[in-house]
Design a protein around this motif. Sequence first.
Motif, PDB file in Angstrom:
ATOM      1  N   GLY A  12       3.809  20.290 -13.540  1.00 51.22           N
ATOM      2  CA  GLY A  12       4.009  19.730 -12.208  1.00 51.22           C
ATOM      3  C   GLY A  12       3.541  18.297 -12.094  1.00 51.22           C
ATOM      4  N   GLY A  13       3.396  17.610 -13.231  1.00 51.53           N
ATOM      5  CA  GLY A  13       2.812  16.279 -13.237  1.00 51.53           C
ATOM      6  C   GLY A  13       3.540  15.255 -12.400  1.00 51.53           C
ATOM      7  N   MET A  14       4.867  15.326 -12.369  1.00 52.86           N
ATOM      8  CA  MET A  14       5.650  14.371 -11.587  1.00 52.86           C
ATOM      9  C   MET A  14       5.381  14.489 -10.087  1.00 52.86           C
ATOM     10  N   MET A  15       4.872  15.628  -9.673  1.00 49.57           N
ATOM     11  CA  MET A  15       4.516  15.821  -8.281  1.00 49.57           C
ATOM     12  C   MET A  15       3.008  15.703  -8.081  1.00 49.57           C
ATOM     13  N   VAL A  16       2.237  16.349  -8.952  1.00 45.63           N
ATOM     14  CA  VAL A  16       0.799  16.445  -8.752  1.00 45.63           C
ATOM     15  C   VAL A  16       0.096  15.096  -8.922  1.00 45.63           C
ATOM     16  N   ILE A  17       0.442  14.345  -9.964  1.00 47.89           N
ATOM     17  CA  ILE A  17      -0.247  13.081 -10.229  1.00 47.89           C
ATOM     18  C   ILE A  17      -0.043  12.065  -9.106  1.00 47.89           C
ATOM     19  N   PRO A  18       1.200  11.801  -8.648  1.00 43.90           N
ATOM     20  CA  PRO A  18       1.357  10.877  -7.518  1.00 43.90           C
ATOM     21  C   PRO A  18       0.656  11.365  -6.253  1.00 43.90           C
ATOM     22  N   LEU A  19       0.736  12.671  -5.985  1.00 38.44           N
ATOM     23  CA  LEU A  19       0.119  13.217  -4.782  1.00 38.44           C
ATOM     24  C   LEU A  19      -1.386  13.019  -4.800  1.00 38.44           C
ATOM     25  N   LEU A  20      -2.037  13.341  -5.928  1.00 44.24           N
ATOM     26  CA  LEU A  20      -3.484  13.211  -6.019  1.00 44.24           C
ATOM     27  C   LEU A  20      -3.924  11.748  -6.076  1.00 44.24           C
ATOM     28  N   THR A  21      -3.099  10.900  -6.703  1.00 43.25           N
ATOM     29  CA  THR A  21      -3.405   9.466  -6.731  1.00 43.25           C
ATOM     30  C   THR A  21      -3.402   8.888  -5.322  1.00 43.25           C
ATOM     31  N   ALA A  22      -2.379   9.257  -4.548  1.00 45.05           N
ATOM     32  CA  ALA A  22      -2.292   8.778  -3.166  1.00 45.05           C
ATOM     33  C   ALA A  22      -3.418   9.344  -2.322  1.00 45.05           C
ATOM     34  N   ALA A  23      -3.783  10.607  -2.556  1.00 41.99           N
ATOM     35  CA  ALA A  23      -4.893  11.201  -1.809  1.00 41.99           C
ATOM     36  C   ALA A  23      -6.202  10.468  -2.112  1.00 41.99           C
ATOM     37  N   LEU A  24      -6.375  10.067  -3.367  1.00 44.68           N
ATOM     38  CA  LEU A  24      -7.558   9.299  -3.762  1.00 44.68           C
ATOM     39  C   LEU A  24      -7.601   7.970  -3.019  1.00 44.68           C
ATOM     40  N   ILE A  25      -6.452   7.277  -2.977  1.00 41.33           N
ATOM     41  CA  ILE A  25      -6.368   5.993  -2.261  1.00 41.33           C
ATOM     42  C   ILE A  25      -6.651   6.201  -0.775  1.00 41.33           C
ATOM     43  N   ASN A  26      -6.044   7.236  -0.202  1.00 44.55           N
ATOM     44  CA  ASN A  26      -6.183   7.476   1.232  1.00 44.55           C
ATOM     45  C   ASN A  26      -7.611   7.859   1.600  1.00 44.55           C
ATOM     46  N   THR A  27      -8.328   8.484   0.664  1.00 40.26           N
ATOM     47  CA  THR A  27      -9.701   8.893   0.939  1.00 40.26           C
ATOM     48  C   THR A  27     -10.663   7.715   0.919  1.00 40.26           C
ATOM     49  N   PHE A  28     -10.529   6.848  -0.084  1.00 38.28           N
ATOM     50  CA  PHE A  28     -11.512   5.781  -0.281  1.00 38.28           C
ATOM     51  C   PHE A  28     -11.032   4.397   0.176  1.00 38.28           C
ATOM     52  N   ALA A  29      -9.717   4.222   0.308  1.00 38.42           N
ATOM     53  CA  ALA A  29      -9.189   2.931   0.775  1.00 38.42           C
ATOM     54  C   ALA A  29      -7.947   3.171   1.613  1.00 38.42           C
ATOM     55  N   PRO A  30      -8.092   3.824   2.755  1.00 40.90           N
ATOM     56  CA  PRO A  30      -6.927   4.231   3.551  1.00 40.90           C
ATOM     57  C   PRO A  30      -6.060   3.081   4.041  1.00 40.90           C
ATOM     58  N   GLY A  31      -6.621   1.869   4.139  1.00 43.44           N
ATOM     59  CA  GLY A  31      -5.842   0.743   4.632  1.00 43.44           C
ATOM     60  C   GLY A  31      -5.150  -0.056   3.547  1.00 43.44           C
ATOM     61  N   LEU A  32      -5.341   0.338   2.294  1.00 41.53           N
ATOM     62  CA  LEU A  32      -4.838  -0.463   1.175  1.00 41.53           C
ATOM     63  C   LEU A  32      -3.329  -0.657   1.224  1.00 41.53           C
ATOM     64  N   LEU A  33      -2.572   0.393   1.515  1.00 43.95           N
ATOM     65  CA  LEU A  33      -1.118   0.310   1.528  1.00 43.95           C
ATOM     66  C   LEU A  33      -0.537   0.295   2.939  1.00 43.95           C
ATOM     67  N   ARG A  34      -1.401   0.372   3.937  1.00 42.14           N
ATOM     68  CA  ARG A  34      -0.938   0.321   5.321  1.00 42.14           C
ATOM     69  C   ARG A  34      -0.919  -1.126   5.799  1.00 42.14           C
ATOM     70  N   ILE A  35       0.000  -1.903   5.198  1.00 42.04           N
ATOM     71  CA  ILE A  35       0.087  -3.341   5.477  1.00 42.04           C
ATOM     72  C   ILE A  35       1.425  -3.711   6.104  1.00 42.04           C
ATOM     73  N   GLY A  36       2.197  -2.673   6.491  1.00 45.65           N
ATOM     74  CA  GLY A  36       3.456  -2.923   7.175  1.00 45.65           C
ATOM     75  C   GLY A  36       4.629  -3.150   6.234  1.00 45.65           C
ATOM     76  N   ASN A  37       5.801  -3.326   6.844  1.00 44.14           N
ATOM     77  CA  ASN A  37       7.044  -3.633   6.142  1.00 44.14           C
ATOM     78  C   ASN A  37       7.373  -2.638   5.032  1.00 44.14           C
ATOM     79  N   PHE A  38       8.027  -3.120   3.974  1.00 44.91           N
ATOM     80  CA  PHE A  38       8.569  -2.224   2.952  1.00 44.91           C
ATOM     81  C   PHE A  38       7.486  -1.417   2.238  1.00 44.91           C
ATOM     82  N   THR A  39       6.335  -2.025   2.001  1.00 44.36           N
ATOM     83  CA  THR A  39       5.265  -1.322   1.292  1.00 44.36           C
ATOM     84  C   THR A  39       4.837  -0.069   2.051  1.00 44.36           C
ATOM     85  N   GLN A  40       4.555  -0.227   3.331  1.00 43.57           N
ATOM     86  CA  GLN A  40       4.138   0.923   4.131  1.00 43.57           C
ATOM     87  C   GLN A  40       5.298   1.886   4.361  1.00 43.57           C
TER      88      GLN A  40
END
Length: 317
Positions: A12-40
């Motif tokens: 399940g790596g194609m699903m699990v790795i991105p999901l857990l990576t994003a959860a890690l970012i959201n836990t410790f740096a929730p604003g990192l990708l919440r910068i608007g436009n295409f990225t967000q």
Amino acid sequence: MKIKRFMDRIPGGMMVIPLLTAALINTFAPGLLRIGNFTQDLFVDGSGTLIALFLLCAGAQINLRSFGVSLAKGATLLGVKWLVGAAVGLIAYTFAGEDSLWLGLAPLAIIAAMTNSNGGLYMAIVGQYGNKEDKAAYSLLALNDGPFLTMVALSIFGAMGYVEGFFSLQSFLSVLLPILVGMVLGNLDDEMRNFLGKGSDMLIPFFAFALGMGIDFSKIIEGGLSGILLGVLTVILTGTAGYLVFKACGWNPITGAAEGSTAGNAVATPAAIAAANASFAKVSALATVQVAASTVTTALLLPLYIAFLVKKPWKKS
């Protein structure tokens, strides 16, 4: 760097790795990708659109021209998976505690995980132990991809008073329509089916990442062990039920047991259900994590269970 090869080695790596990576970012740096436009739009807010497109691509893989024994086997597997998942889900709703959980599991996660199956794992198992009819049965099994069968069970439970609210026809069709559009396109044109089939695989890590941006590690910790339990229950209950039903029908029972898994795309089901009925939004994040844990657990456990069934000590050679 062999990124894809590394991810493919992990169940399940194609699903699990991105999901857990994003959860890690959201836990410790929730604003990192919440910068608007295409990225967000892509990495944070895009899960709904990406899942809708995934459902369309998955729908295109449903071949309505399947018939005969293959159709019977596919329908039997589909029915067994749904009945077991719905039955356990009903038990969970009946005996859920004040926190709306049963054995730490969200009933939504139980139904989503147990009524869905890993098609790749199924094909790998029947490729070794089955025949052409078993492989062709997968055309019908594609119906358990996505939230459709989960919605059917929850709609029934809604009528019985077990869940808050009831799916309106409009809400139901709004989730189902992308699948139907894909189904029509795929059955009108084989080339279109092949074209869209490539998209379904590609979209999984992207919508998994966007879903992960709605999860923090407190939810991962909360849902991890119970998600493993969900995976064990999925293998034992749905795999054994398929085995026994196929044996009773005079078919290869190993093929029946091969459906005892949870697919990576089932991780999108809680979010799709919450989109159709807002009353599920409060458990969607927890259910997503538990389904993700079930995906990994079943991918590891089912092959071992199949090997046990093939060489079971009470089986005469």
